[in-house]
Design a protein around this motif. Structure first.
Motif, PDB file in Angstrom:
ATOM      1  N   LEU A  92     -15.384  -3.252  -4.508  1.00 26.15           N
ATOM      2  CA  LEU A  92     -14.138  -3.937  -4.844  1.00 26.15           C
ATOM      3  C   LEU A  92     -13.465  -4.451  -3.577  1.00 26.15           C
ATOM      4  O   LEU A  92     -13.635  -3.895  -2.501  1.00 26.15           O
ATOM      5  CB  LEU A  92     -13.182  -2.988  -5.576  1.00 26.15           C
ATOM      6  N   THR A  93     -12.715  -5.522  -3.713  1.00 29.84           N
ATOM      7  CA  THR A  93     -11.933  -6.011  -2.583  1.00 29.84           C
ATOM      8  C   THR A  93     -10.749  -5.083  -2.359  1.00 29.84           C
ATOM      9  O   THR A  93     -10.403  -4.241  -3.204  1.00 29.84           O
ATOM     10  CB  THR A  93     -11.401  -7.423  -2.845  1.00 29.84           C
ATOM     11  N   VAL A  94     -10.121  -5.229  -1.205  1.00 28.24           N
ATOM     12  CA  VAL A  94      -8.921  -4.455  -0.924  1.00 28.24           C
ATOM     13  C   VAL A  94      -7.853  -4.731  -1.979  1.00 28.24           C
ATOM     14  O   VAL A  94      -7.182  -3.817  -2.460  1.00 28.24           O
ATOM     15  CB  VAL A  94      -8.397  -4.772   0.486  1.00 28.24           C
ATOM     16  N   ALA A  95      -7.699  -5.990  -2.367  1.00 28.35           N
ATOM     17  CA  ALA A  95      -6.717  -6.339  -3.397  1.00 28.35           C
ATOM     18  C   ALA A  95      -7.000  -5.612  -4.697  1.00 28.35           C
ATOM     19  O   ALA A  95      -6.075  -5.125  -5.374  1.00 28.35           O
ATOM     20  CB  ALA A  95      -6.716  -7.851  -3.625  1.00 28.35           C
ATOM     21  N   GLU A  96      -8.271  -5.506  -5.062  1.00 30.47           N
ATOM     22  CA  GLU A  96      -8.638  -4.826  -6.300  1.00 30.47           C
ATOM     23  C   GLU A  96      -8.429  -3.318  -6.187  1.00 30.47           C
ATOM     24  O   GLU A  96      -8.024  -2.666  -7.154  1.00 30.47           O
ATOM     25  CB  GLU A  96     -10.086  -5.147  -6.659  1.00 30.47           C
ATOM     26  N   ASN A  97      -8.689  -2.760  -5.004  1.00 30.68           N
ATOM     27  CA  ASN A  97      -8.405  -1.341  -4.792  1.00 30.68           C
ATOM     28  C   ASN A  97      -6.915  -1.060  -4.958  1.00 30.68           C
ATOM     29  O   ASN A  97      -6.527  -0.065  -5.593  1.00 30.68           O
ATOM     30  CB  ASN A  97      -8.858  -0.916  -3.392  1.00 30.68           C
ATOM     31  N   LEU A 132      -6.424  -8.070   4.977  1.00 34.48           N
ATOM     32  CA  LEU A 132      -7.728  -7.582   4.517  1.00 34.48           C
ATOM     33  C   LEU A 132      -7.932  -7.711   3.012  1.00 34.48           C
ATOM     34  O   LEU A 132      -8.973  -7.303   2.502  1.00 34.48           O
ATOM     35  CB  LEU A 132      -7.882  -6.095   4.904  1.00 34.48           C
ATOM     36  N   VAL A 133      -6.986  -8.287   2.298  1.00 31.75           N
ATOM     37  CA  VAL A 133      -6.992  -8.195   0.836  1.00 31.75           C
ATOM     38  C   VAL A 133      -8.237  -8.812   0.195  1.00 31.75           C
ATOM     39  O   VAL A 133      -8.649  -8.388  -0.899  1.00 31.75           O
ATOM     40  CB  VAL A 133      -5.716  -8.830   0.233  1.00 31.75           C
ATOM     41  N   ASP A 134      -8.857  -9.788   0.832  1.00 31.72           N
ATOM     42  CA  ASP A 134     -10.031 -10.436   0.239  1.00 31.72           C
ATOM     43  C   ASP A 134     -11.346  -9.798   0.684  1.00 31.72           C
ATOM     44  O   ASP A 134     -12.427 -10.228   0.258  1.00 31.72           O
ATOM     45  CB  ASP A 134     -10.048 -11.930   0.594  1.00 31.72           C
ATOM     46  N   ARG A 135     -11.268  -8.790   1.527  1.00 30.11           N
ATOM     47  CA  ARG A 135     -12.479  -8.164   2.057  1.00 30.11           C
ATOM     48  C   ARG A 135     -12.919  -7.002   1.171  1.00 30.11           C
ATOM     49  O   ARG A 135     -12.094  -6.232   0.676  1.00 30.11           O
ATOM     50  CB  ARG A 135     -12.229  -7.673   3.484  1.00 30.11           C
ATOM     51  N   ALA A 149      -6.586   3.248   2.154  1.00 32.19           N
ATOM     52  CA  ALA A 149      -6.429   4.429   1.310  1.00 32.19           C
ATOM     53  C   ALA A 149      -4.969   4.869   1.243  1.00 32.19           C
ATOM     54  O   ALA A 149      -4.456   5.213   0.172  1.00 32.19           O
ATOM     55  CB  ALA A 149      -7.303   5.568   1.836  1.00 32.19           C
ATOM     56  N   ILE A 150      -4.287   4.841   2.392  1.00 33.66           N
ATOM     57  CA  ILE A 150      -2.871   5.211   2.405  1.00 33.66           C
ATOM     58  C   ILE A 150      -2.036   4.152   1.692  1.00 33.66           C
ATOM     59  O   ILE A 150      -1.132   4.476   0.921  1.00 33.66           O
ATOM     60  CB  ILE A 150      -2.389   5.423   3.843  1.00 33.66           C
TER      61      ILE A 150
END
Length: 238
Positions: A92-97, A132-135, A149-150
């Motif tokens: 998942l991307t950062v945005a999806e996380n 980083l949201v798209d990574r 994570a935080i």
């Protein structure tokens, strides 16, 4: 008192790990669990989050007993958790996380009362995450994973944020950045419970700390008291 853990006993399989452990975290407070690897710090955290069932004892959060609640219901009550391995979904991307916590936050008391954008506070703590949201999670460095994570736990709009070895394996400059983040989170009115192997590092952040050894609390007090206690220092050195 925000979190009260009273006389819990926790097992991993047949092994009796925690023996009558009692800790507490008050509102607007940073509390550290300090001990060597294998001392029982992570087991305390997993008992509080519900990832491990306690055999006996009681856990209360915001004046409600949560000892038997499953992890997702504890999260809904406002316990955010960033595990030692970050727990980022690699595909998942950062945005999806972050979206996972945003969805869950809508079902919490604090999230429902907010402005609907709980991620804003997370980006305030770690502006780097916005870039980083798209990574995908698998393409992040170790430090970036810990930041995400935080941030993901922050997006839950928690009353209590639990960090398990948040600074492990990070370069000194990055550790300094994370310590600053802890102070920023506290200033937002979020209490923190942090597992940390390094007493000196914990002392720079914690209002109080507990020293854990062989599944028991062997010291509780101010960081300065622990640093001046020869028995505590011998215990931590092994």
């Amino acid at each position: 008192m925000l979190l009260e853990v009273k006389d819990i006993n926790t097992y991993r399989g047949p092994a009796h790990i925690l023996r009558g452990v009692s800790i507490s975290v008050d509102t607007d407070e940073v509390v550290a669990l300090v001990g060597r690897n294998g001392a029982g710090r992570t087991t305390i955290i997993e008992s509080v989050t519900g990832l491990l069932p306690v055999r006996s004892g009681q856990i209360r959060f915001r004046d409600e007993e949560i000892t038997s609640l499953p992890p997702h219901r504890r999260a809904k009550r406002g316990i955010g958790y960033a595990p030692e391995n970050s727990g980022i979904f690699p595909e998942l991307t950062v945005a999806e996380n972050l979206m996972i916590s945003r969805w869950l936050a809508q079902k919490t008391e604090r999230g429902a009362a907010g402005d609907g954008n709980t991620e804003a506070r997370a980006f305030t703590v770690f502006p780097e995450v916005r870039q980083l949201v798209d990574r995908q999670g698998q393409n992040l460095s170790g430090g970036q994973k810990k930041m995400v994570a935080i941030a993901r736990a922050m997006a839950l709009a928690p009353y209590l944020l639990i960090l398990d070895e948040a600074f492990e394996g990070l370069a000194p400059a990055v550790v300094k950045r994370f310590r600053e983040a802890v102070m920023t989170i506290k200033a937002m009115g979020i209490s923190l419970l942090i597992a940390e192997s390094n007493l000196v590092s914990a002392a720079t952040m914690a209002d109080r700390l507990y020293v854990v050894d062989r599944g028991e609390i062997v010291f509780h007090g101010k960081p300065q008291q622990a640093l001046a206690d020869d028995q505590v220092m011998r215990t931590l050195r092994g």
